[in-house]
Design a protein around this motif. Structure first.
Motif, PDB file in Angstrom:
ATOM      1  N   PRO A 281       0.833  -1.205   0.000  1.00 29.20           N
ATOM      2  CA  PRO A 281       0.000   0.000   0.000  1.00 29.20           C
ATOM      3  C   PRO A 281       0.870   1.258   0.000  1.00 29.20           C
ATOM      4  O   PRO A 281       1.822   1.355   0.773  1.00 29.20           O
ATOM      5  CB  PRO A 281      -0.797  -0.104   1.303  1.00 29.20           C
TER       6      PRO A 281
ATOM      7  N   ASP B 265       1.027   8.218  -0.983  1.00 28.83           N
ATOM      8  CA  ASP B 265      -0.333   8.353  -1.495  1.00 28.83           C
ATOM      9  C   ASP B 265      -0.832   9.789  -1.406  1.00 28.83           C
ATOM     10  O   ASP B 265      -2.020  10.044  -1.426  1.00 28.83           O
ATOM     11  CB  ASP B 265      -1.282   7.424  -0.737  1.00 28.83           C
TER      12      ASP B 265
ATOM     13  N   GLU C 100       0.025   1.570  -8.290  1.00 31.31           N
ATOM     14  CA  GLU C 100       0.171   0.381  -7.439  1.00 31.31           C
ATOM     15  C   GLU C 100       1.651   0.053  -7.285  1.00 31.31           C
ATOM     16  O   GLU C 100       2.454   0.384  -8.141  1.00 31.31           O
ATOM     17  CB  GLU C 100      -0.550  -0.816  -8.058  1.00 31.31           C
TER      18      GLU C 100
END
Length: 119
Positions: A89, A96, A112
């Motif tokens: 993640p 992110d 990803e």
């Protein structure tokens, strides 16, 4: 450079084993940025990665890619080449954010990250 020991860099043509690739010593980490761009190249990429991982069974292929189609998958090829992947993640290392390295890419596209190794 960066006070690192000699790090070999060689050109790779996915799916082809060149003399330089054959003579390359076992590696620990292979980095690939957005290599899963075109599905016609996916098997050639994984063939080459498999070859490199076979030289050092503890090695890993770290890669990021932009999701371009929900229909594109490497799962069957991972199984075929006896490889496995772990999804990383982006939030686990603060990648992110809306802007990353002065680029708006993460906010407008799905990015990803995964680590591929021998199964």
């Amino acid at each position: 450079m960066n006070h690192l020991p000699h790090v070999p860099v060689i050109g790779i043509t996915w799916g082809r084993v060149s003399p330089e690739l054959l003579s390359l010593a076992p590696v620990d980490i292979i980095l690939g940025s957005d290599v899963f761009f075109d599905p016609k190249d996916f098997e050639d990429i994984l063939t080459t990665i498999y070859f490199l991982l076979e030289k050092n069974p503890h090695a890993q292929f770290w890669t990021t890619y932009q999701v371009r189609s929900a229909d594109w998958s490497i799962e069957a090829l991972l199984y075929k080449w006896k490889l496995k992947s772990i999804h990383i993640p982006l939030h686990s290392f603060s990648a992110d954010k809306e802007h990353l390295a002065s680029s708006p890419l993460p906010s407008r596209h799905t990015i990803e990250m995964m680590i591929i190794s021998l199964a």
